[in-house]
Motif scaffolding. Sequence first.
Motif, mmCIF file in Angstrom:
data_model
loop_
_atom_site.group_PDB
_atom_site.id
_atom_site.type_symbol
_atom_site.label_atom_id
_atom_site.label_comp_id
_atom_site.label_asym_id
_atom_site.label_seq_id
_atom_site.Cartn_x
_atom_site.Cartn_y
_atom_site.Cartn_z
ATOM 1 N N GLU A 1 -9.469 -4.215 -0.571
ATOM 2 C CA GLU A 1 -8.576 -3.115 -0.201
ATOM 3 C C GLU A 1 -8.610 -2.873 1.309
ATOM 4 O O GLU A 1 -7.570 -2.688 1.940
ATOM 5 N N ALA A 2 -9.808 -2.896 1.889
ATOM 6 C CA ALA A 2 -9.895 -2.702 3.339
ATOM 7 C C ALA A 2 -9.163 -3.823 4.067
ATOM 8 O O ALA A 2 -8.474 -3.588 5.063
ATOM 9 N N SER B 1 -5.754 -3.483 6.427
ATOM 10 C CA SER B 1 -5.798 -3.904 7.829
ATOM 11 C C SER B 1 -4.685 -4.894 8.133
ATOM 12 O O SER B 1 -4.622 -5.432 9.227
ATOM 13 N N VAL C 1 1.966 -4.082 4.833
ATOM 14 C CA VAL C 1 1.037 -3.528 5.817
ATOM 15 C C VAL C 1 1.147 -4.293 7.132
ATOM 16 O O VAL C 1 1.132 -3.699 8.211
ATOM 17 N N ALA C 2 1.289 -5.624 7.031
ATOM 18 C CA ALA C 2 1.316 -6.433 8.250
ATOM 19 C C ALA C 2 2.504 -6.044 9.123
ATOM 20 O O ALA C 2 2.376 -5.931 10.346
ATOM 21 N N THR D 1 1.807 -2.759 10.749
ATOM 22 C CA THR D 1 0.847 -2.954 11.834
ATOM 23 C C THR D 1 1.543 -3.482 13.084
ATOM 24 O O THR D 1 1.320 -2.994 14.183
ATOM 25 N N HIS E 1 -3.470 2.957 10.023
ATOM 26 C CA HIS E 1 -3.744 3.763 8.834
ATOM 27 C C HIS E 1 -5.249 3.929 8.683
ATOM 28 O O HIS E 1 -5.970 2.943 8.512
ATOM 29 N N GLN F 1 -12.035 1.597 1.237
ATOM 30 C CA GLN F 1 -10.717 1.191 1.709
ATOM 31 C C GLN F 1 -10.677 0.835 3.192
ATOM 32 O O GLN F 1 -9.739 0.192 3.643
ATOM 33 N N GLY F 2 -11.679 1.276 3.934
ATOM 34 C CA GLY F 2 -11.585 1.106 5.379
ATOM 35 C C GLY F 2 -12.397 -0.045 5.937
ATOM 36 O O GLY F 2 -11.991 -0.684 6.892
ATOM 37 N N LEU F 3 -13.550 -0.325 5.330
ATOM 38 C CA LEU F 3 -14.489 -1.232 5.975
ATOM 39 C C LEU F 3 -14.934 -2.360 5.071
ATOM 40 O O LEU F 3 -14.978 -2.208 3.852
ATOM 41 N N VAL F 4 -15.265 -3.491 5.688
ATOM 42 C CA VAL F 4 -15.948 -4.562 4.979
ATOM 43 C C VAL F 4 -17.416 -4.395 5.351
ATOM 44 O O VAL F 4 -17.829 -4.746 6.454
ATOM 45 N N GLU G 1 -16.300 -7.401 13.891
ATOM 46 C CA GLU G 1 -15.335 -7.954 12.945
ATOM 47 C C GLU G 1 -14.497 -6.849 12.318
ATOM 48 O O GLU G 1 -13.281 -6.977 12.163
ATOM 49 N N TYR H 1 -10.221 -6.660 12.605
ATOM 50 C CA TYR H 1 -9.409 -7.191 11.500
ATOM 51 C C TYR H 1 -7.901 -7.086 11.728
ATOM 52 O O TYR H 1 -7.157 -7.987 11.376
ATOM 53 N N ALA H 2 -7.453 -5.983 12.308
ATOM 54 C CA ALA H 2 -6.002 -5.818 12.442
ATOM 55 C C ALA H 2 -5.422 -6.701 13.541
ATOM 56 O O ALA H 2 -4.221 -6.940 13.586
ATOM 57 N N MET I 1 -7.014 -9.790 14.435
ATOM 58 C CA MET I 1 -7.618 -11.118 14.375
ATOM 59 C C MET I 1 -6.561 -12.224 14.382
ATOM 60 O O MET I 1 -6.654 -13.182 15.142
ATOM 61 N N ALA I 2 -5.542 -12.076 13.526
ATOM 62 C CA ALA I 2 -4.528 -13.130 13.428
ATOM 63 C C ALA I 2 -3.698 -13.202 14.708
ATOM 64 O O ALA I 2 -3.403 -14.282 15.213
ATOM 65 N N ARG J 1 -10.322 0.157 15.313
ATOM 66 C CA ARG J 1 -9.478 -0.958 14.884
ATOM 67 C C ARG J 1 -8.041 -0.733 15.334
ATOM 68 O O ARG J 1 -7.384 -1.632 15.849
ATOM 69 N N TRP J 2 -7.548 0.494 15.168
ATOM 70 C CA TRP J 2 -6.146 0.764 15.483
ATOM 71 C C TRP J 2 -5.941 1.001 16.972
ATOM 72 O O TRP J 2 -4.880 0.722 17.506
#
Lengths: 322, 504
Positions: free
Chosen positions: A203-204, A208, B322-323, B326, B332, B340-343, B350, B354-355, B357-358, B408-409
């Motif tokens: 979900e995270a 993202s 989402v992409a 973004t 968000h 929902q927010g973190l790995v 990292e 995440y938002a 990285m690509a 991140r944002w």
Amino acid sequence: MSSTAIAPKKGFDVKAFLANNGALVGLVVLCLALFIATPRFLTGPNLLNIGIQVSTIAVMAYGMTFVIVAAGIDLSVGSVAALSAMASSYWITTAGLPDALSIPVGLAVGAACGWVTGAMSAYGKLPTFISSLAMLTVVRGLTLVISDGRPISTGASVSWLGGDLGVVPVPIIILVVSGLIAAFVLNRTVIGKNAFAVGGNTEAARLSGIPVKRVLVTVFVISGVFAALSGMILAGRLDSAQPTLASGYELDAIAAVVIGGASLSGGVGRISGTLIGALVLAVIRNGLNLLSVSAFWQQVVIGAVIAIAVGFDVLRRKNVRH
Amino acid sequence: MSHDALLVLKNVSKSFGPVTVIDDVTVEVRAGQVSVLLGENGAGKSTLIKMIAGVHEPDSGQILLDGSPVKIPDTKASEALGIATIHQELNLVPSMSIAENITLGRVPRRFGIINRRAMRQIAREALDKLGLNLDVDTKVGELGLAQQQLVEIAKALSLDARVLVLDEPTAALTKAEIAHLFAVVRSLKTQGVGMVFISHHLDEIAEIGDFVNVLRDGKFIATVPADTEENELVRLMVGRDIDEQFPRVAQEPGSQPLLSVQNLSEGMLQNVSLSVRPGEVVALAGLMGAGRTELIRAIAGADKYSSGTVLVSGKKLPSFDVAAATRAGVGHVPEDRKTQGLVLDASVAENIGYATMAATSRGGLVDRKGQRERAQQVAERLRIRMGSIDAPIRSLSGGNQQKAVFGRWFTAGAKVLLLDEPTRGVDVGAKVEIYELINEITASGGCVLMASSELPEVLGMSDRVLVMSQGRIAGEIPTAQATQDSIMALAVSNVHRENEMEEN
């Protein structure tokens, strides 16, 4: 990425190293024990033999590592290995098409199988256990259909995969090179890091902006390609693709990944760990053979080793995370 | 030490590796009183209650129960000593009945067969002690969170608990539910139960507590009466004065809306329209279940919507992407950072990256050096306190984890920030820092849409308040004119009936 604790960087922490590399320590202890138990263990031919044995499982397990890191499981790899080997042999031997393309054809078949499995889970919402279980049966069935249940001889290039380059067996070269590639892709590329993110917290990752579905399909395609490579090595060693080739190998591949420290709940895993896991399995089998333990008892021992190795890892993580 | 001390932690210390988390702390729990444990996240509250619960053993110091030293090596031992801990995550089996849950692990049996009658009896007695009128055969999963919590308290009491630890019990409850919980706590006081109470809501302390133990950075700071002024409590807790709890610096908003939502409908959301201009903070208020989270998620692309349009700078965003959101500059910060927010296994760098990285990759390769540098920069700017940029994000405190989600944002250059309960589970100091981030975004021409259940936060940090009720915008109030009462009046207004009247 790993689940290691934050250790202060003061010289070399032996205790932390041992705790974080349990599988490696186990492997070294195992080798020492076999070295003492039998003089035949540490001989050139035997080590090469282990290297060849380990290559098929390890290559398959490299791909499996991607799937498991992304919190999936791929039960179809054994069947995919068989179908790919069969397709590459069919391509040249039965259909008479150019040999140079037989390896690419095999890899493409593996990729296609992985794509189907991944798509079933990503877009059809099937749990990966189910989609890959379905593919295990479907793909094995297709292998039997193509071959009509009979072995097909491999072409020259697939046979080369099972041969030697000078004194070094080609499977060992593939083991090393594909391992380096897999480690690079897993740790350095967006594909790999996305797999960690999706497996760690789907979900995270989604929130993202990471394309979670595409990531899932990609890891299965990678797994399919590595399974195909593994299947062709196996066929190359026998100079023929058997319809029952690599059956049951998926379980060894999963065991190797898990012994190597990956978590089945996703987000954690290393290619080096997977290689060590595969080596542990291969060395135990080899050792038990050298010690003339019956094949029946070997199964008992291997099962126990898997349970013990993963049990230690669970304990270690509990201590690290408090 | 007072003579009615039930449980005393005397000079306890605890270290994890090189980090000392509890340093020579002495606190006590008295029979029939509520002892409040106050401190920022990371002050050592949870480690302290884990000592009582038998999760961690102190490295040094003593635990005294009724004056004699005891050892609590595991949770079983804690239970046997009459200590019960009610965590935020409840320990109930949703698919089992209230009676089965209360007697879990000690089911009354006759000839090896479950004695259902005795089981119901035990459960009913336990509920009676709390004045709860529930059918003991109801499945726990069918109960609301507040009732589940009370069932867990009932379970603890039926185990003869004399010490009850309540870890942020009010965090997810409504006002009425909190009032009910406090009534139960008061009745337990008269029954002589000693309680430890943890809460980030300072106003609850005077209401329910008897005395307050303040911790800071693992050290004991002071014991003060529960009616101590809030400012003083904050000062003790943070170690410095916090000038303003809500430092909102309003901007002159731009003329064209930066974010605009037109007639969005999906599920419970009905015809929601709103717009937010650059420089503005718009709060979404409303009761739990009013549709605030659903709205935020739909705008962010996290969920599908069947009709309506979302525009950012006048450009339409695709639904459920989402992409794309973004790329359009939407960020968000979800409701629950852990799920929902973190790995959690991944590093700070990292998680922040995440938002982006690509977008920052070259030929499919992650730009690891750049990712770490950008994360380091934003971590310094946001004052994220961490071991290092490569430390696992799980090692950070809640407030710092939340700042990493913001980071991140910030790194992604988001202009439209969608915040869902941005300061939930965040301590006072970090809260103010997050508010300052909100100011920073609006000062640089961005805008914020913030869903919040905390009315002080809504009143303190927004420029306009949109109140939601049953999936619709029930009304809009400029924050300068809003009061808690005017917001609540709109929040409970029955939008359906009004519409029917118009149609008739």
